[in-house]
Design an enzyme around this catalytic site. Structure first.
Site, short mmCIF file in Angstrom:
data_model
loop_
_atom_site.label_atom_id
_atom_site.label_comp_id
_atom_site.label_asym_id
_atom_site.label_seq_id
_atom_site.Cartn_x
_atom_site.Cartn_y
_atom_site.Cartn_z
N ILE A 43 0.87 -1.19 0.00
CA ILE A 43 0.00 0.00 0.00
C ILE A 43 0.90 1.22 0.00
CG2 ILE A 43 -1.78 1.27 1.26
CD1 ILE A 43 -2.64 -1.49 2.43
N GLU A 44 0.86 1.96 -1.10
CA GLU A 44 1.78 3.10 -1.27
C GLU A 44 1.09 4.41 -0.87
OE1 GLU A 44 3.20 2.64 -5.31
OE2 GLU A 44 4.52 1.00 -4.68
N GLU A 55 4.34 -7.94 2.73
CA GLU A 55 4.56 -8.90 3.83
C GLU A 55 4.30 -8.24 5.19
OE1 GLU A 55 6.46 -7.72 1.41
OE2 GLU A 55 8.43 -8.69 1.48
N CYS A 91 11.35 -5.31 6.08
CA CYS A 91 10.42 -6.45 6.22
C CYS A 91 11.11 -7.63 6.88
CB CYS A 91 9.87 -6.86 4.86
SG CYS A 91 8.62 -5.71 4.27
N1 THU Z 1 7.53 -4.22 -2.02
C1 THU Z 1 6.85 -5.12 -1.26
O1 THU Z 1 5.66 -4.94 -1.00
N2 THU Z 1 7.48 -6.24 -0.86
C2 THU Z 1 8.76 -6.58 -1.22
O2 THU Z 1 9.24 -7.65 -0.82
C3 THU Z 1 9.52 -5.69 -2.09
C4 THU Z 1 8.93 -4.36 -2.34
C5 THU Z 1 6.80 -3.04 -2.52
C6 THU Z 1 7.14 -1.72 -1.89
C7 THU Z 1 6.68 -0.76 -2.98
O3 THU Z 1 5.29 -0.53 -2.84
C8 THU Z 1 6.91 -1.52 -4.27
O4 THU Z 1 7.05 -2.88 -3.90
C9 THU Z 1 8.12 -1.07 -5.06
O5 THU Z 1 9.24 -1.08 -4.29
#
Ligand code: THU
Length: 134
Positions: A43-44, A55, A91
């Protein structure tokens, strides 16, 4: 539940991502001992640093929904990457704190690549206040 079913759940979770900035969707699925599955997606935010990875969303959701993280048997993480997706450092630290050490972690991509690992491999020499403080 076998690993393929858990990975399929992570793929379903991936579709829930809110990633308008990176356009890079990630999904995660947590498996509990009784078979319960909890989805998480990235979620950005327009203030980029506030973005939350899939995760971490899955683990925070597990707690928020009242489940006991000690019951976590496994977690699958998937993204549209060349190789199996690799979780970021933040994470890894959160997994270290919230996921039992013997839980299986599946790192996956959409082409069927799967790496089966665990937190000791992903984050060696990790910090744990409960274990490490005198
Ligand atoms: N991102 C994740 O959700 N999990 C990962 O293991 C790697 C990166 C997301 C963060 C961001 O929303 C997007 O991927 C690009 O970096």
């Amino acid at each position: 539940m076998n690993s393929n079913s858990l990975i399929l759940e992570a793929k379903k979770a991936m579709e829930k991502a809110y990633a308008p900035y990176s356009k890079f969707k990630v999904g995660a699925a947590v498996l509990l001992e009784d078979g319960t599955i909890i989805h998480g997606a990235n979620i950005e935010n327009s203030s980029y640093g506030l973005s939350n990875c899939a995760e971490r969303s899955a683990l925070f959701s597990t707690i928020s929904q009242g489940f006991d993280t000690k019951k976590i048997k496994g977690i699958a993480i998937i993204g549209d990457t060349k190789d199996a997706i690799s979780p970021c450092g933040a994470c890894r630290q959160v997994i270290r704190e919230l996921v039992p050490k013997n839980a299986v972690i599946y790192l996956c991509n959409l082409d069927g690549k799967v790496i089966e690992t665990n937190i000791d491999e992903l984050l060696p020499f990790s910090f744990d206040l409960f274990e490490d403080s005198k």
